[in-house]
Design an enzyme around this catalytic site. Structure first.
Site, PDB file in Angstrom:
ATOM      1  CD  GLU A   1      32.926  44.565  42.517  1.00 44.57           C
ATOM      2  OE1 GLU A   1      32.247  43.985  41.973  1.00 44.57           O
ATOM      3  OE2 GLU A   1      34.353  45.101  43.331  1.00 44.57           O
TER       4      GLU A   1
ATOM      5  CG  HIS B   1      38.852  36.415  45.415  1.00 47.50           C
ATOM      6  ND1 HIS B   1      39.588  37.043  45.975  1.00 47.50           N
ATOM      7  CD2 HIS B   1      38.551  36.332  44.707  1.00 47.50           C
ATOM      8  CE1 HIS B   1      38.262  37.982  45.518  1.00 47.50           C
ATOM      9  NE2 HIS B   1      38.553  37.861  44.831  1.00 47.50           N
TER      10      HIS B   1
HETATM   11  N1  INI Z   1      33.145  37.712  41.465  1.00 47.89           N
HETATM   12  C1  INI Z   1      32.315  36.433  40.837  1.00 47.89           C
HETATM   13  O1  INI Z   1      31.272  37.240  40.571  1.00 47.89           O
HETATM   14  N2  INI Z   1      32.412  35.646  40.815  1.00 47.89           N
HETATM   15  C2  INI Z   1      33.383  34.376  40.978  1.00 47.89           C
HETATM   16  O2  INI Z   1      33.597  33.810  40.999  1.00 47.89           O
HETATM   17  C3  INI Z   1      34.989  35.501  41.536  1.00 47.89           C
HETATM   18  N3  INI Z   1      35.730  34.781  41.643  1.00 47.89           N
HETATM   19  O3  INI Z   1      35.578  33.425  41.889  1.00 47.89           O
HETATM   20  O4  INI Z   1      36.983  35.819  41.771  1.00 47.89           O
HETATM   21  C4  INI Z   1      34.866  36.548  41.753  1.00 47.89           C
HETATM   22  N4  INI Z   1      35.592  37.732  41.791  1.00 47.89           N
HETATM   23  C5  INI Z   1      35.406  39.152  41.832  1.00 47.89           C
HETATM   24  C6  INI Z   1      34.790  40.003  43.239  1.00 47.89           C
HETATM   25  O5  INI Z   1      33.890  39.912  42.604  1.00 47.89           O
HETATM   26  C7  INI Z   1      35.096  41.685  42.510  1.00 47.89           C
HETATM   27  O6  INI Z   1      34.168  41.822  41.423  1.00 47.89           O
HETATM   28  C8  INI Z   1      37.042  41.649  42.642  1.00 47.89           C
HETATM   29  O7  INI Z   1      37.278  40.722  43.492  1.00 47.89           O
HETATM   30  C9  INI Z   1      36.896  42.954  42.412  1.00 47.89           C
HETATM   31  O8  INI Z   1      36.215  43.965  43.932  1.00 47.89           O
END
Ligand code: INI
Length: 158
Positions: A58, A88
């Site tokens: 985001e 992911h």
């Molecule tokens: N968001 C992060 O800032 N760091 C991460 O390591 C991470 N992992 O690994 O999943 C992560 N996922 C959440 C992503 O940024 C979104 O907030 C989510 O997918 C909702 O849109």
């Protein structure tokens, strides 16, 4: 021949720090590092706004909205993307980096990338105020220098 260099001069400049809450143990340290280095270089603490978003994914959309306000000389993106068992990690890391690069070029507002991408929590801690420094400080300094550089380049054309 003219050589241009930017210097970290924060007087009368405004910054936004866009921070991801995901892994906030790390990101809070990056935020403190970025804010501290900006203030040490003359930025008024009140001229630094911190904006929290859910995760690194985001960060670009918030950075775009902040850039559109015209209020900020630079935006510093701060997050911690940590490799898990799935693909992911790559999706989030690549999306945030590509999005930030595009928004900076589209808007002309300086955006620096303090989103660390690491395999482990130990690597993240090393980059958030221990043996590998603090990537928030690095991103804050890069923002200060680049803002000043762009200012000098613009002045040279008037
Ligand atoms: N968001 C992060 O800032 N760091 C991460 O390591 C991470 N992992 O690994 O999943 C992560 N996922 C959440 C992503 O940024 C979104 O907030 C989510 O997918 C909702 O849109």
């Amino acid at each position: 021949m003219t050589t241009y260099n930017g210097y970290p001069n924060g007087t009368d400049r405004r910054f936004a720090l866009v921070c991801a809450r995901f892994n906030d143990l790390i990101v809070t340290r990056l935020e403190h590092g970025a804010r501290d280095i900006l203030v040490r270089h003359g930025v008024d603490d009140d001229a630094i706004d911190t904006v929290w978003v859910p995760g690194a994914w985001e960060i670009p959309i918030a950075a775009k909205a902040l850039a559109a306000t015209g209020k900020y000389d630079a935006i510093v993106a701060l997050g911690a993307v940590m490799r898990g068992a799935t693909y992911h990690f790559e999706i989030v890391a690549n999306h945030s980096a590509a999005g930030l690069a595009r928004i900076a070029l589209d808007t002309g507002v300086v955006i620096t990338n303090g989103i660390i991408t690491v395999d482990t929590m130990d690597q993240a801690l090393e980059r958030a105020g221990s043996k590998a420094g603090n990537k928030g400080i690095d991103a804050g300094l890069a923002a200060l220098e680049t803002v000043d550089l762009l200012h000098r380049i613009k002045q040279s054309s008037t």
